[in-house]
Design a protein around this motif. Structure first.
Motif, PDB file in Angstrom:
ATOM      1  N   UNK A  69       0.853  -1.189   0.000  1.00  0.00           N
ATOM      2  CA  UNK A  69       0.000   0.000   0.000  1.00  0.00           C
ATOM      3  C   UNK A  69       0.890   1.241   0.000  1.00  0.00           C
ATOM      4  N   UNK A  70       0.425   2.280  -0.651  1.00  0.00           N
ATOM      5  CA  UNK A  70       1.178   3.524  -0.721  1.00  0.00           C
ATOM      6  C   UNK A  70       0.505   4.533   0.206  1.00  0.00           C
ATOM      7  N   UNK A  71       1.202   4.903   1.262  1.00  0.00           N
ATOM      8  CA  UNK A  71       0.642   5.791   2.273  1.00  0.00           C
ATOM      9  C   UNK A  71       0.833   7.261   1.887  1.00  0.00           C
ATOM     10  N   UNK A 141       8.302   0.952  10.788  1.00  0.00           N
ATOM     11  CA  UNK A 141       8.864   0.252   9.626  1.00  0.00           C
ATOM     12  C   UNK A 141       8.351  -1.180   9.669  1.00  0.00           C
ATOM     13  N   UNK A 142       7.546  -1.555   8.687  1.00  0.00           N
ATOM     14  CA  UNK A 142       6.981  -2.900   8.649  1.00  0.00           C
ATOM     15  C   UNK A 142       8.050  -3.916   8.284  1.00  0.00           C
ATOM     16  N   UNK A 143       7.761  -5.183   8.548  1.00  0.00           N
ATOM     17  CA  UNK A 143       8.716  -6.237   8.222  1.00  0.00           C
ATOM     18  C   UNK A 143       8.960  -6.292   6.714  1.00  0.00           C
ATOM     19  N   UNK A 144       7.920  -6.033   5.916  1.00  0.00           N
ATOM     20  CA  UNK A 144       8.073  -6.031   4.466  1.00  0.00           C
ATOM     21  C   UNK A 144       8.976  -4.885   4.006  1.00  0.00           C
ATOM     22  N   UNK A 145       8.807  -3.735   4.632  1.00  0.00           N
ATOM     23  CA  UNK A 145       9.639  -2.584   4.283  1.00  0.00           C
ATOM     24  C   UNK A 145      11.092  -2.837   4.672  1.00  0.00           C
ATOM     25  N   UNK A 146      11.298  -3.487   5.812  1.00  0.00           N
ATOM     26  CA  UNK A 146      12.654  -3.784   6.258  1.00  0.00           C
ATOM     27  C   UNK A 146      13.343  -4.762   5.308  1.00  0.00           C
ATOM     28  N   UNK A 147      12.583  -5.709   4.800  1.00  0.00           N
ATOM     29  CA  UNK A 147      13.131  -6.661   3.818  1.00  0.00           C
ATOM     30  C   UNK A 147      13.607  -5.905   2.583  1.00  0.00           C
TER      31      UNK A 147
END
Length: 240
Positions: A69-71, A141-147
């Motif tokens: 999703x784009x915030x 920072x979500x886990x997906x963003x950290x990846x």
């Protein structure tokens, strides 16, 4: 006004390779609905700084789409950063360009490889710092963003301890302070002092002076985080 003043000012290594392919699509998509042909003076004075900005926008799109999703907060963060450092006109144009880039799939590995070939190590770390701030724009920072951030760091040729140091700068805990200095909690007081001196020298804002005064000023935030981490550890240990 179209992208002319900014994009023509970005002529440099970023307009070749995979980044150039992405920009070519975005610019063409915009100009289809804009008959005005704009040429003139670029916003920035060096091709190196312009290429840095283009790289930031391209990789920003990967971070923003990481969690599916784009915030609005992320879009606002990017626009605010560009406005504060490069002016409102640049922010307006870059926001429109980013909108087009977000419709494309970005190959992080190939883009990172291109950037690594032209951008010095300190500038690449500064780029990762900005991208981490974008991921944190919505408060976490979500886990997906950290990846995605770790994948970007790897593609940019940033060592793991350096990238984890950047991520830790956005955490104010004592454990994060040790990560910022790239040392373990078992380090001696002397090792703590040496680590701080090493990083303070390595990440001095002057190392990105070629990107212009505005980016150099923004780099002071990361330099300040290193000093704050050191002071936090000193206080926790009672080091004088």
């Amino acid at each position: 006004m179209g992208y002319g003043k900014w994009i023509t000012g970005a002529v440099g290594w970023a307009l070749g390779g995979p980044i150039g392919g992405i920009l070519g699509f975005a610019v063409a998509a915009f100009l289809e609905g804009n008959s005005e042909h704009v040429t003139g003076t670029p916003y920035t004075k060096t091709e190196e700084r312009n290429s840095f900005l283009v790289s930031l926008l391209v990789l920003s799109s990967s971070v923003m789409k990481a969690d599916g999703r784009i915030m609005k907060s992320e879009l606002d963060f990017v626009k605010k950063f560009i406005a504060q450092n490069f002016g409102q006109e640049a922010a307006t144009e870059s926001a429109r360009l980013l909108k087009d880039i977000l419709t494309k799939d970005v190959d992080i590995i190939s883009v990172g490889s291109q950037i690594k070939g032209y951008m010095n190590p300190e500038s690449r770390i500064q780029l990762l710092h900005f991208l981490t701030g974008i991921a944190l724009a919505d408060g976490t920072v979500s886990s997906d963003e950290l990846v995605v951030l770790r994948k970007i760091a790897l593609a940019l040729g940033i060592r793991q301890n350096e990238s984890e140091s950047v991520f830790a700068m956005f955490d104010k805990g004592i454990d994060a302070a040790y990560q910022v200095l790239e040392i373990d909690k078992s380090a001696t007081d002397e090792e703590v002092k040496k680590a701080y001196k090493k990083l303070a020298k390595k990440h001095h804002p002057d190392k990105v002076s070629s990107l212009g005064n505005d980016v150099q000023k923004a780099a002071e935030e990361r330099f300040k985080s290193i000093a704050e981490a050191y002071e936090k550890i000193k206080k926790d240990r009672g080091i004088v």
